[in-house]
Design an enzyme around this catalytic site. Sequence first.
Site, short mmCIF file in Angstrom:
data_model
loop_
_atom_site.label_atom_id
_atom_site.label_comp_id
_atom_site.label_asym_id
_atom_site.label_seq_id
_atom_site.Cartn_x
_atom_site.Cartn_y
_atom_site.Cartn_z
N ARG A 46 0.80 -1.22 0.00
CA ARG A 46 0.00 0.00 0.00
C ARG A 46 0.84 1.28 0.00
O ARG A 46 0.32 2.36 -0.24
CB ARG A 46 -0.96 0.00 1.20
CG ARG A 46 -2.19 -0.86 0.96
CD ARG A 46 -3.02 -1.01 2.22
NE ARG A 46 -2.36 -1.90 3.17
CZ ARG A 46 -2.79 -2.06 4.43
NH1 ARG A 46 -3.81 -1.37 4.88
NH2 ARG A 46 -2.16 -2.91 5.24
N GLN A 58 12.17 -14.66 6.16
CA GLN A 58 10.92 -15.40 6.08
C GLN A 58 10.49 -15.41 4.61
O GLN A 58 10.28 -14.36 4.01
CB GLN A 58 9.83 -14.72 6.92
CG GLN A 58 8.51 -15.48 6.92
CD GLN A 58 7.32 -14.62 7.34
OE1 GLN A 58 7.37 -13.39 7.24
NE2 GLN A 58 6.26 -15.26 7.77
N ASP A 74 6.45 -1.81 11.19
CA ASP A 74 5.68 -0.67 10.71
C ASP A 74 4.94 0.05 11.84
O ASP A 74 4.02 0.81 11.61
CB ASP A 74 4.70 -1.10 9.60
CG ASP A 74 3.60 -2.03 10.10
OD1 ASP A 74 3.61 -2.42 11.29
OD2 ASP A 74 2.72 -2.38 9.29
N ARG A 83 24.73 23.91 5.85
CA ARG A 83 24.83 22.59 5.22
C ARG A 83 25.87 21.74 5.95
O ARG A 83 26.58 22.23 6.82
CB ARG A 83 25.17 22.76 3.74
CG ARG A 83 24.00 23.40 2.95
CD ARG A 83 24.34 23.58 1.50
NE ARG A 83 24.78 22.33 0.91
CZ ARG A 83 25.57 22.24 -0.16
NH1 ARG A 83 26.01 23.33 -0.77
NH2 ARG A 83 25.91 21.06 -0.62
N TYR A 112 28.00 32.96 0.24
CA TYR A 112 28.26 31.52 0.23
C TYR A 112 29.65 31.30 0.81
O TYR A 112 30.64 31.82 0.29
CB TYR A 112 28.18 30.94 -1.19
CG TYR A 112 28.65 29.51 -1.21
CD1 TYR A 112 27.94 28.53 -0.50
CD2 TYR A 112 29.79 29.12 -1.89
CE1 TYR A 112 28.37 27.22 -0.47
CE2 TYR A 112 30.23 27.80 -1.88
CZ TYR A 112 29.51 26.86 -1.16
OH TYR A 112 29.94 25.57 -1.13
N ASN A 136 34.97 39.85 9.35
CA ASN A 136 33.68 40.34 8.87
C ASN A 136 33.54 40.05 7.38
O ASN A 136 34.37 40.48 6.59
CB ASN A 136 33.60 41.84 9.14
CG ASN A 136 32.18 42.35 8.96
OD1 ASN A 136 31.54 42.06 7.96
ND2 ASN A 136 31.70 43.10 9.92
N TYR A 142 34.72 25.77 -6.16
CA TYR A 142 34.62 24.66 -7.10
C TYR A 142 34.90 25.15 -8.51
O TYR A 142 34.26 26.10 -8.99
CB TYR A 142 33.20 24.08 -7.00
CG TYR A 142 32.98 22.83 -7.82
CD1 TYR A 142 33.84 21.74 -7.70
CD2 TYR A 142 31.90 22.73 -8.69
CE1 TYR A 142 33.62 20.59 -8.44
CE2 TYR A 142 31.67 21.58 -9.42
CZ TYR A 142 32.54 20.51 -9.30
OH TYR A 142 32.33 19.37 -10.03
#
Length: 455
Positions: free
Chosen positions: A18, A74, A104, A319, A352, A363, A373
């Site tokens: 379900r 099982q 569950d 992050r 960033y 500062n 990157y």
Amino acid sequence: MTKTNIAAVVLAAGAGTRMKSALPKVLHPIAGQPMVSHLIDRLTSVGADQIVVVTSPDIREQIEIFPSVEIAVQDPPLGTAHAVLAARDSMEGFVGDVLVLFGDTPLLTEDTIQAMVEARRGKNNPAVVVLGFSPDDPGEYGRLVTGPNGGLEEIVEFCDAKEDERKIGLCNAGIMAIDGARLFELLEEVVNENAKGEFYLTDIVSIARSKGWGCVTLETDDPDEVMGVNSRTGLAEAESAFQYRMRLSAMESGATLQDPDTVWFSFDTQLGKDVTIGPNVVFGPRVKIGDHVEIRAFCHIEGATVDTNAIIGPFARLRPGADIGPDVQIGNFVVVKEARLDEGAKANHLSYIGDSRVGARANIGAGTITCNYDGFLKSHTEIGAGAFIGSNTLLVAPVKVSAGAIIGAGSVITKDVEENALAISRAPQEKREGWALKYRLRKQAYKDKMEKKAE
Ligand code: UD1
Ligand code: CA
């Protein structure tokens, strides 16, 4: 480790169709943690000597990765009693009580688990303790049939229940504590002559009674704790119940939540004392917040550590690897990733900061970006203590700005900057006196000419 003589069998071999998902049901997360590992954590906390998870062959590998868990397969799934039997070999030689849990039904509390074991070991040495609850709508739950003295006589599954039995409000939550010495003898006698043609675990109650062994019910007054997840709606309900629990516990341990319903925690969020959390704050996994930290509205924080007295947000994103020192300020629309900011550093607007180290009281001006990157490699940016990075600076990593240096606004910094130096890299400014006025007159004259033409 001291022995508790508790073994747990977590049933997770049902198909879970379900959910309509490629991910096995018991691996769907609640507060960022797979359902089944919620249970594993609770069982570990109560000191279970052994945790056996019963799975179908296809999800075996995905469950095996959980530490301190044994797997029993099982195949095919022929019912809950059959599932517990699958764990028999894993429990060879075990002496004690066996808890049966459903993968569950993840919100079971430690207190209830303890109480189940205590009831099993308590008065009259019952063979089976069944967790019961009285939901507003008993729906299709199994019903608990009690005797005159309150003992448990039988569990009838909904599809096998007669009309008067369906009127019983006390339901089977599915969780049991069973005397390990008698469990397998009971299971061996379970047959599948019922509406579903399954081997029901619930049948062990009437079998125990027929042997003159006592069975009892322990009733929980918190229906959320035994909520079973069968669909995505159920998953959302369980998430909401668990978040509610985490919000309460955060407030009880001394955090202020200005609008609790809008704060979303991860299962492992750690908060210090006197933390204030504004509305609409979301925590991902592995976050640790120190004392007196203020997290303003609309922040998203994961994999981050925030030290004492820091102020985060509004609208900040931390992050993984963000390591925010004491008294640091991270303001609106600032993203920090894999970066340490030492005491008192400030990055208050639109920045960033990634793969960096920012020294104490440095500062970082509005719009500063560490260009970490280049499409191939991630590189490091070092900003020394007390440095001042002018607004809209690009720091092209790898690069180092030493302590006390000043970077002129709008610079693109590609070379290291020495201590206390000024670095500035921008096109020189031109000055043309009266140019703007001449420009406006010229424009107006052109406009007038065009209008005349049109008449
Ligand atoms: C079960 C109980 C019911 C109770 C309800 C509470 C039985 C027979 N019925 O019904 O009395 O009110 O839970 O939620 O126990 N599983 C296996 N192998 C199997 C069958 C099931 O591992 O062969 C696992 C499932 O993955 C699930 C759990 O056992 O985690 C319960 O099975 P499910 O089919 O959902 O039982 P219910 O019909 O909900
Ligand atoms: Ca179920």
